[in-house]
Scaffold this motif. Structure first.
Motif, PDB file in Angstrom:
ATOM      1  N   ARG A 171       0.829  -1.204   0.000  1.00 60.84           N
ATOM      2  CA  ARG A 171       0.000   0.000   0.000  1.00 60.84           C
ATOM      3  C   ARG A 171       0.868   1.260   0.000  1.00 60.84           C
ATOM      4  O   ARG A 171       0.354   2.370  -0.089  1.00 60.84           O
ATOM      5  CB  ARG A 171      -0.926   0.008   1.215  1.00 60.84           C
ATOM      6  CG  ARG A 171      -2.007  -1.078   1.187  1.00 60.84           C
ATOM      7  CD  ARG A 171      -2.757  -1.139   2.492  1.00 60.84           C
ATOM      8  NE  ARG A 171      -3.306   0.161   2.856  1.00 60.84           N
ATOM      9  CZ  ARG A 171      -3.681   0.504   4.086  1.00 60.84           C
ATOM     10  NH1 ARG A 171      -3.523  -0.357   5.085  1.00 60.84           N
ATOM     11  NH2 ARG A 171      -4.178   1.699   4.336  1.00 60.84           N
ATOM     12  N   MET A 172       2.175   1.080   0.111  1.00 62.74           N
ATOM     13  CA  MET A 172       3.098   2.207   0.078  1.00 62.74           C
ATOM     14  C   MET A 172       3.485   2.515  -1.360  1.00 62.74           C
ATOM     15  O   MET A 172       3.484   1.629  -2.221  1.00 62.74           O
ATOM     16  CB  MET A 172       4.368   1.903   0.892  1.00 62.74           C
ATOM     17  CG  MET A 172       4.129   1.715   2.371  1.00 62.74           C
ATOM     18  SD  MET A 172       5.663   1.282   3.254  1.00 62.74           S
ATOM     19  CE  MET A 172       6.642   2.772   3.002  1.00 62.74           C
ATOM     20  N   ASP A 173       3.829   3.749  -1.625  1.00 62.68           N
ATOM     21  CA  ASP A 173       4.384   4.114  -2.921  1.00 62.68           C
ATOM     22  C   ASP A 173       5.682   3.339  -3.124  1.00 62.68           C
ATOM     23  O   ASP A 173       6.537   3.288  -2.235  1.00 62.68           O
ATOM     24  CB  ASP A 173       4.649   5.624  -2.954  1.00 62.68           C
ATOM     25  CG  ASP A 173       5.350   6.046  -4.223  1.00 62.68           C
ATOM     26  OD1 ASP A 173       4.677   6.150  -5.255  1.00 62.68           O
ATOM     27  OD2 ASP A 173       6.577   6.249  -4.175  1.00 62.68           O
ATOM     28  N   LYS A 174       5.842   2.710  -4.275  1.00 58.71           N
ATOM     29  CA  LYS A 174       6.996   1.839  -4.494  1.00 58.71           C
ATOM     30  C   LYS A 174       8.317   2.599  -4.446  1.00 58.71           C
ATOM     31  O   LYS A 174       9.331   2.077  -3.985  1.00 58.71           O
ATOM     32  CB  LYS A 174       6.849   1.108  -5.835  1.00 58.71           C
ATOM     33  CG  LYS A 174       5.768   0.034  -5.831  1.00 58.71           C
ATOM     34  CD  LYS A 174       5.773  -0.729  -7.140  1.00 58.71           C
ATOM     35  CE  LYS A 174       4.734  -1.854  -7.132  1.00 58.71           C
ATOM     36  NZ  LYS A 174       3.357  -1.360  -7.007  1.00 58.71           N
ATOM     37  N   ARG A 175       8.333   3.810  -4.935  1.00 60.97           N
ATOM     38  CA  ARG A 175       9.571   4.594  -4.881  1.00 60.97           C
ATOM     39  C   ARG A 175       9.953   4.885  -3.438  1.00 60.97           C
ATOM     40  O   ARG A 175      11.128   4.815  -3.067  1.00 60.97           O
ATOM     41  CB  ARG A 175       9.410   5.904  -5.661  1.00 60.97           C
ATOM     42  CG  ARG A 175       9.368   5.756  -7.166  1.00 60.97           C
ATOM     43  CD  ARG A 175       9.249   7.116  -7.838  1.00 60.97           C
ATOM     44  NE  ARG A 175      10.372   7.967  -7.506  1.00 60.97           N
ATOM     45  CZ  ARG A 175      11.536   7.956  -8.147  1.00 60.97           C
ATOM     46  NH1 ARG A 175      11.717   7.162  -9.172  1.00 60.97           N
ATOM     47  NH2 ARG A 175      12.513   8.759  -7.782  1.00 60.97           N
ATOM     48  N   LEU A 176       8.959   5.218  -2.617  1.00 62.86           N
ATOM     49  CA  LEU A 176       9.230   5.517  -1.215  1.00 62.86           C
ATOM     50  C   LEU A 176       9.658   4.262  -0.475  1.00 62.86           C
ATOM     51  O   LEU A 176      10.572   4.298   0.358  1.00 62.86           O
ATOM     52  CB  LEU A 176       7.984   6.134  -0.577  1.00 62.86           C
ATOM     53  CG  LEU A 176       8.113   6.602   0.883  1.00 62.86           C
ATOM     54  CD1 LEU A 176       9.294   7.558   1.040  1.00 62.86           C
ATOM     55  CD2 LEU A 176       6.819   7.272   1.330  1.00 62.86           C
ATOM     56  N   LEU A 177       9.006   3.146  -0.765  1.00 66.10           N
ATOM     57  CA  LEU A 177       9.395   1.868  -0.159  1.00 66.10           C
ATOM     58  C   LEU A 177      10.835   1.526  -0.530  1.00 66.10           C
ATOM     59  O   LEU A 177      11.637   1.132   0.331  1.00 66.10           O
ATOM     60  CB  LEU A 177       8.446   0.771  -0.637  1.00 66.10           C
ATOM     61  CG  LEU A 177       8.719  -0.643  -0.122  1.00 66.10           C
ATOM     62  CD1 LEU A 177       8.510  -0.716   1.386  1.00 66.10           C
ATOM     63  CD2 LEU A 177       7.822  -1.656  -0.835  1.00 66.10           C
ATOM     64  N   ALA A 178      11.172   1.703  -1.810  1.00 68.16           N
ATOM     65  CA  ALA A 178      12.538   1.429  -2.260  1.00 68.16           C
ATOM     66  C   ALA A 178      13.527   2.365  -1.579  1.00 68.16           C
ATOM     67  O   ALA A 178      14.632   1.950  -1.195  1.00 68.16           O
ATOM     68  CB  ALA A 178      12.633   1.585  -3.776  1.00 68.16           C
ATOM     69  N   THR A 221       5.486 -12.095  -4.933  1.00 68.84           N
ATOM     70  CA  THR A 221       4.404 -12.830  -5.603  1.00 68.84           C
ATOM     71  C   THR A 221       3.054 -12.140  -5.451  1.00 68.84           C
ATOM     72  O   THR A 221       2.068 -12.581  -6.045  1.00 68.84           O
ATOM     73  CB  THR A 221       4.290 -14.255  -5.027  1.00 68.84           C
ATOM     74  OG1 THR A 221       3.933 -14.190  -3.640  1.00 68.84           O
ATOM     75  CG2 THR A 221       5.602 -15.000  -5.172  1.00 68.84           C
ATOM     76  N   LYS A 222       2.997 -11.076  -4.668  1.00 67.54           N
ATOM     77  CA  LYS A 222       1.721 -10.405  -4.424  1.00 67.54           C
ATOM     78  C   LYS A 222       1.355  -9.498  -5.598  1.00 67.54           C
ATOM     79  O   LYS A 222       2.229  -9.086  -6.372  1.00 67.54           O
ATOM     80  CB  LYS A 222       1.799  -9.613  -3.114  1.00 67.54           C
ATOM     81  CG  LYS A 222       1.964 -10.531  -1.902  1.00 67.54           C
ATOM     82  CD  LYS A 222       1.972  -9.765  -0.587  1.00 67.54           C
ATOM     83  CE  LYS A 222       2.094 -10.723   0.593  1.00 67.54           C
ATOM     84  NZ  LYS A 222       2.128 -10.014   1.890  1.00 67.54           N
ATOM     85  N   PRO A 223       0.063  -9.202  -5.763  1.00 68.61           N
ATOM     86  CA  PRO A 223      -0.392  -8.391  -6.912  1.00 68.61           C
ATOM     87  C   PRO A 223       0.330  -7.049  -7.007  1.00 68.61           C
ATOM     88  O   PRO A 223       0.559  -6.389  -5.989  1.00 68.61           O
ATOM     89  CB  PRO A 223      -1.890  -8.196  -6.636  1.00 68.61           C
ATOM     90  CG  PRO A 223      -2.266  -9.363  -5.776  1.00 68.61           C
ATOM     91  CD  PRO A 223      -1.066  -9.644  -4.917  1.00 68.61           C
ATOM     92  N   ASN A 224       0.702  -6.673  -8.219  1.00 64.67           N
ATOM     93  CA  ASN A 224       1.336  -5.381  -8.527  1.00 64.67           C
ATOM     94  C   ASN A 224       2.718  -5.204  -7.903  1.00 64.67           C
ATOM     95  O   ASN A 224       3.234  -4.084  -7.852  1.00 64.67           O
ATOM     96  CB  ASN A 224       0.432  -4.218  -8.105  1.00 64.67           C
ATOM     97  CG  ASN A 224      -0.890  -4.247  -8.835  1.00 64.67           C
ATOM     98  OD1 ASN A 224      -0.942  -4.510 -10.033  1.00 64.67           O
ATOM     99  ND2 ASN A 224      -1.969  -3.979  -8.109  1.00 64.67           N
ATOM    100  N   ALA A 225       3.309  -6.290  -7.403  1.00 60.53           N
ATOM    101  CA  ALA A 225       4.660  -6.187  -6.839  1.00 60.53           C
ATOM    102  C   ALA A 225       5.672  -5.980  -7.958  1.00 60.53           C
ATOM    103  O   ALA A 225       5.520  -6.514  -9.051  1.00 60.53           O
ATOM    104  CB  ALA A 225       5.000  -7.439  -6.046  1.00 60.53           C
ATOM    105  N   ASN A 226       6.715  -5.193  -7.667  1.00 61.45           N
ATOM    106  CA  ASN A 226       7.803  -5.017  -8.621  1.00 61.45           C
ATOM    107  C   ASN A 226       8.904  -6.006  -8.257  1.00 61.45           C
ATOM    108  O   ASN A 226       9.555  -5.882  -7.215  1.00 61.45           O
ATOM    109  CB  ASN A 226       8.332  -3.576  -8.580  1.00 61.45           C
ATOM    110  CG  ASN A 226       9.354  -3.313  -9.665  1.00 61.45           C
ATOM    111  OD1 ASN A 226      10.443  -3.858  -9.638  1.00 61.45           O
ATOM    112  ND2 ASN A 226       8.994  -2.494 -10.634  1.00 61.45           N
ATOM    113  N   GLU A 227       9.118  -7.002  -9.109  1.00 62.59           N
ATOM    114  CA  GLU A 227      10.028  -8.092  -8.760  1.00 62.59           C
ATOM    115  C   GLU A 227      11.489  -7.643  -8.675  1.00 62.59           C
ATOM    116  O   GLU A 227      12.250  -8.165  -7.847  1.00 62.59           O
ATOM    117  CB  GLU A 227       9.875  -9.222  -9.770  1.00 62.59           C
ATOM    118  CG  GLU A 227       8.523  -9.924  -9.679  1.00 62.59           C
ATOM    119  CD  GLU A 227       8.409 -11.098 -10.628  1.00 62.59           C
ATOM    120  OE1 GLU A 227       7.925 -12.159 -10.196  1.00 62.59           O
ATOM    121  OE2 GLU A 227       8.815 -10.949 -11.804  1.00 62.59           O
TER     122      GLU A 227
END
Length: 288
Positions: A221-228, A271-277
């Protein structure tokens, strides 16, 4: 005859409309691949236009001295991890399929998707290496190759040199840093002190809020850029700089939540939906 003409006309119209909708859908998909689904840059906002690697370096730079800690031996690999995630978020690379036996993230190869210019010289340089390599490499291998940490002399040309200095010059061009010369007894060194404190403070506040006021337990649920950014700032040993201004109880809570992220299993999260591998493969590289 008139009825047949009307039916034919209606059929052509529906086909034309369907074709138009299909082209529009394809155009939207191409645009997402070109710009990356995670790009939320806003025109005129210098902070929004910083790359992940620039943000990590900015967190690591001493404001007045203008250089990173001499004791930090993690940031070099961390910055290369930032490059791979940035390229993935912009739709330039992806991870090969896990297959029927579900290969681990660290065993899967990085695949080239698009050589559309990113607007960043170093990202384009890394992308060119990925495109031209004779055999695909894993995420861990690319971090090592781009860092120059390889014993294979035939692969030394993949190394990206002077990354911190080049990133600092990017930040100078964006009005965040300035350039000075400092004397260290036996040698002179080019440094890049902070000149725009507002941008760095907004960056620090963004990281703090992500694990305090705006914390969500589910990383997806977090923004992927922020999570990264949180993962890579920790891997680069610079996240302490973002949390240093916090009160003791806030600091403890922030670090507790970062540890919760670090305790996640990248294999499961990928493996979760919309995950960036690619993101989770980089995380796995640094947390395994």
């Amino acid at each position: 005859m008139t009825s047949l003409t009307q039916r034919s006309s209606g059929l052509v119209q529906r086909r034309t409309e369907a074709s138009r909708n299909e082209r529009a859908a394809e155009g939207e998909e191409e645009e997402r691949d070109r710009d990356g689904q995670e790009e939320d840059e806003r025109a005129g906002d210098k902070e929004a236009r910083l790359t992940l690697m620039e943000e990590v370096l900015l967190l690591g730079l001493k404001d007045r001295e203008g250089y990173t800690s001499f004791w930090n031996d993690c940031i070099s690999a961390g910055l290369r991890g930032c490059m791979l995630i940035e390229l993935a978020l912009r739709g330039r690379i992806s991870l090969e399929s896990g297959g029927m036996r579900r290969k681990s993230l660290l065993a899967r190869k990085v695949l080239f998707k698009s050589d559309a210019p990113t607007g960043d010289v170093m990202l384009d340089e890394a992308l060119k290496h990925i495109k031209e390599t004779p055999t695909p490499e894993t995420v861990q291998s690319w971090i090592e190759l781009l860092s120059g940490e390889t014993w294979n002399p035939l692969k030394l040309h993949f190394q990206l040199r002077n990354v911190r200095e080049r990133l600092a010059k990017n930040l100078v061009e964006k009005g965040v840093l300035t350039t000075e010369k400092q004397n260290f007894l036996l040698f002179d060194m080019t440094t890049h002190p902070l000149t725009n404190n507002n941008i760095k403070q907004r960056l620090i506040k963004k990281v703090q809020e992500a694990v305090l006021d705006k914390w969500v337990k589910d990383p997806h649920r977090m923004d992927k850029r922020l999570l990264a950014l949180i993962y890579l700032a920790h891997s680069s040993d610079v996240i302490e700089n973002a949390f240093a201004p916090l009160l003791d109880d806030q600091y403890d809570l922030a670090m507790k939540r970062v540890r919760q992220l670090l305790d996640l299993d990248p294999e499961v999260e990928s493996t979760k939906p919309n995950a960036n591998e690619i993101l989770w493969a980089v995380v796995s590289t640094f947390t395994k």
